[in-house]
Each structure stands twice: as C-alpha cells, then as structure tokens.
Design a protein around this motif. Structure first.
Motif, PDB file in Angstrom:
ATOM      1  N   PRO A  71       0.820  -1.217   0.000  1.00  0.00           N
ATOM      2  CA  PRO A  71       0.000   0.000   0.000  1.00  0.00           C
ATOM      3  C   PRO A  71       0.853   1.266   0.000  1.00  0.00           C
ATOM      4  CG  PRO A  71      -0.901  -1.593   1.535  1.00  0.00           C
ATOM      5  CD  PRO A  71       0.411  -2.144   1.054  1.00  0.00           C
ATOM      6  N   GLN A  72       1.963   1.244   0.704  1.00  0.00           N
ATOM      7  CA  GLN A  72       2.865   2.400   0.731  1.00  0.00           C
ATOM      8  C   GLN A  72       3.430   2.689  -0.662  1.00  0.00           C
ATOM      9  OE1 GLN A  72       3.488   4.550   3.174  1.00  0.00           O
ATOM     10  NE2 GLN A  72       4.988   5.706   1.999  1.00  0.00           N
ATOM     11  N   GLN A  73       3.841   1.646  -1.368  1.00  0.00           N
ATOM     12  CA  GLN A  73       4.387   1.822  -2.719  1.00  0.00           C
ATOM     13  C   GLN A  73       3.306   2.341  -3.677  1.00  0.00           C
ATOM     14  OE1 GLN A  73       5.778  -2.226  -3.096  1.00  0.00           O
ATOM     15  NE2 GLN A  73       7.934  -1.577  -3.023  1.00  0.00           N
ATOM     16  N   LEU A  74       2.087   1.822  -3.525  1.00  0.00           N
ATOM     17  CA  LEU A  74       0.981   2.281  -4.356  1.00  0.00           C
ATOM     18  C   LEU A  74       0.714   3.759  -4.108  1.00  0.00           C
ATOM     19  CD1 LEU A  74      -1.317   1.740  -6.341  1.00  0.00           C
ATOM     20  CD2 LEU A  74      -2.727   1.021  -4.380  1.00  0.00           C
ATOM     21  N   GLN A  75       0.704   4.153  -2.849  1.00  0.00           N
ATOM     22  CA  GLN A  75       0.484   5.556  -2.500  1.00  0.00           C
ATOM     23  C   GLN A  75       1.583   6.436  -3.089  1.00  0.00           C
ATOM     24  OE1 GLN A  75       0.521   6.420   1.704  1.00  0.00           O
ATOM     25  NE2 GLN A  75      -0.466   8.394   1.415  1.00  0.00           N
ATOM     26  N   GLU A  76       2.823   6.001  -3.004  1.00  0.00           N
ATOM     27  CA  GLU A  76       3.946   6.774  -3.559  1.00  0.00           C
ATOM     28  C   GLU A  76       3.822   6.917  -5.063  1.00  0.00           C
ATOM     29  OE1 GLU A  76       7.402   4.685  -2.150  1.00  0.00           O
ATOM     30  OE2 GLU A  76       7.117   5.368  -0.083  1.00  0.00           O
ATOM     31  N   GLN A  77       3.397   5.852  -5.736  1.00  0.00           N
ATOM     32  CA  GLN A  77       3.226   5.905  -7.186  1.00  0.00           C
ATOM     33  C   GLN A  77       2.112   6.876  -7.574  1.00  0.00           C
ATOM     34  OE1 GLN A  77       4.977   4.427  -9.767  1.00  0.00           O
ATOM     35  NE2 GLN A  77       6.432   3.987  -8.129  1.00  0.00           N
ATOM     36  N   ILE A  78       1.024   6.833  -6.834  1.00  0.00           N
ATOM     37  CA  ILE A  78      -0.096   7.747  -7.113  1.00  0.00           C
ATOM     38  C   ILE A  78       0.340   9.187  -6.890  1.00  0.00           C
ATOM     39  CG2 ILE A  78      -2.379   8.496  -6.325  1.00  0.00           C
ATOM     40  CD1 ILE A  78      -2.979   5.499  -5.784  1.00  0.00           C
ATOM     41  N   LEU A  79       1.016   9.452  -5.773  1.00  0.00           N
ATOM     42  CA  LEU A  79       1.474  10.810  -5.482  1.00  0.00           C
ATOM     43  C   LEU A  79       2.463  11.307  -6.538  1.00  0.00           C
ATOM     44  CD1 LEU A  79       1.854  10.726  -1.600  1.00  0.00           C
ATOM     45  CD2 LEU A  79       0.120  11.921  -2.937  1.00  0.00           C
ATOM     46  N   GLY A 122       2.552  10.407  -9.680  1.00  0.00           N
ATOM     47  CA  GLY A 122       1.776  10.689 -10.882  1.00  0.00           C
ATOM     48  C   GLY A 122       1.023  12.003 -10.777  1.00  0.00           C
ATOM     49  N   VAL A 123       0.438  12.246  -9.619  1.00  0.00           N
ATOM     50  CA  VAL A 123      -0.297  13.500  -9.399  1.00  0.00           C
ATOM     51  C   VAL A 123       0.667  14.681  -9.463  1.00  0.00           C
ATOM     52  CG1 VAL A 123      -1.580  14.837  -7.692  1.00  0.00           C
ATOM     53  CG2 VAL A 123      -2.192  12.452  -8.109  1.00  0.00           C
ATOM     54  N   LYS A 124       1.844  14.527  -8.876  1.00  0.00           N
ATOM     55  CA  LYS A 124       2.835  15.606  -8.886  1.00  0.00           C
ATOM     56  C   LYS A 124       3.246  15.951 -10.319  1.00  0.00           C
ATOM     57  CE  LYS A 124       7.197  17.040  -6.889  1.00  0.00           C
ATOM     58  NZ  LYS A 124       8.330  16.714  -6.049  1.00  0.00           N
ATOM     59  N   ILE A 125       3.452  14.946 -11.133  1.00  0.00           N
ATOM     60  CA  ILE A 125       3.828  15.174 -12.537  1.00  0.00           C
ATOM     61  C   ILE A 125       2.704  15.923 -13.256  1.00  0.00           C
ATOM     62  CG2 ILE A 125       4.206  14.019 -14.759  1.00  0.00           C
ATOM     63  CD1 ILE A 125       5.726  11.827 -13.134  1.00  0.00           C
ATOM     64  N   GLN A 126       1.463  15.512 -13.032  1.00  0.00           N
ATOM     65  CA  GLN A 126       0.328  16.171 -13.681  1.00  0.00           C
ATOM     66  C   GLN A 126       0.193  17.625 -13.227  1.00  0.00           C
ATOM     67  OE1 GLN A 126      -1.628  14.952 -16.166  1.00  0.00           O
ATOM     68  NE2 GLN A 126      -0.196  13.250 -16.154  1.00  0.00           N
ATOM     69  N   LEU A 127       0.428  17.885 -11.945  1.00  0.00           N
ATOM     70  CA  LEU A 127       0.359  19.261 -11.442  1.00  0.00           C
ATOM     71  C   LEU A 127       1.449  20.134 -12.048  1.00  0.00           C
ATOM     72  CD1 LEU A 127      -0.514  18.765  -7.666  1.00  0.00           C
ATOM     73  CD2 LEU A 127      -1.947  19.782  -9.434  1.00  0.00           C
ATOM     74  N   GLU A 128       2.642  19.597 -12.195  1.00  0.00           N
ATOM     75  CA  GLU A 128       3.733  20.352 -12.813  1.00  0.00           C
ATOM     76  C   GLU A 128       3.405  20.692 -14.260  1.00  0.00           C
ATOM     77  OE1 GLU A 128       6.375  21.714 -11.319  1.00  0.00           O
ATOM     78  OE2 GLU A 128       5.594  20.888  -9.443  1.00  0.00           O
ATOM     79  N   GLU A 129       2.795  19.769 -14.983  1.00  0.00           N
ATOM     80  CA  GLU A 129       2.380  20.025 -16.366  1.00  0.00           C
ATOM     81  C   GLU A 129       1.295  21.104 -16.409  1.00  0.00           C
ATOM     82  OE1 GLU A 129       3.574  18.842 -19.381  1.00  0.00           O
ATOM     83  OE2 GLU A 129       5.182  18.108 -18.087  1.00  0.00           O
ATOM     84  N   LEU A 130       0.358  21.035 -15.490  1.00  0.00           N
ATOM     85  CA  LEU A 130      -0.712  22.026 -15.430  1.00  0.00           C
ATOM     86  C   LEU A 130      -0.160  23.412 -15.129  1.00  0.00           C
ATOM     87  CD1 LEU A 130      -3.776  22.582 -15.435  1.00  0.00           C
ATOM     88  CD2 LEU A 130      -3.775  22.064 -13.000  1.00  0.00           C
TER      89      LEU A 130
END
Length: 92
Positions: free
Chosen positions: A12-20, A22-30
C-alpha cells in the motif's frame, strides 16, 4: 464488456507513492500552461477621464459613439480599464 484486471505485488505504501508521483507530474504540467485570471478593474467616470486626460463630456460622447463601453450598477457608470487601454491606438 470484459475489463482487464491485473494484480501487482505492491505494498500500500508503494501504491500511495506511485499515485502521489503521478499527481505531482500532472500538477507540474498544469502549472506550465496555467495563466491566473486577473480580476477586471473598473474605473469610475472621473477616474477614466483623468486617466485619458479628457473631460467628462468627451468621455460621455465616446460612450455614446460606442468608442468605449460603459457599465452600470445602481445608477453609477464604470469603464473597464483593460478596454480603455485597448482602445488606445498608436499614431503613425
């Protein structure tokens, strides 16, 4: 319709890190394309006349001719600063 289900051995920790991540990359693009909207500034008739260095009758005539667009609220007249700046044209 049949969907694909894939089980990955991930904590679950690795999944959370992967999601975060991905979200960080999308925010930087935005952020790259985001242009904050500046609030429109409205000027009174006196402020507009002073800005353009004309008297109120000239301002009234320009509004009547459609050179500038007046906006009203509760009997008061205002002009958009951006529109005033946009109607000014360079002389040749």
């Amino acid at each position: 319709m049949e969907g694909n289900i894939q089980f990955i051995q991930i904590t679950p920790q690795q999944l959370q890190e992967q999601i975060l991540a991905g979200v960080k990359i999308q925010l930087e693009e935005l952020k790259k394309d985001f242009q904050p909207k500046t609030p429109e500034e409205y000027l009174s008739r006196k402020e507009t006349a002073a800005l353009l260095k004309v008297n109120l009758s000239t301002l009234h005539a320009w509004a009547n001719k459609g050179t500038i667009t007046p906006f009203g609220i509760n009997g008061r007249v205002y002009f958009k600063r951006s529109e005033i700046e946009n109607v000014l044209t360079p002389l040749k």
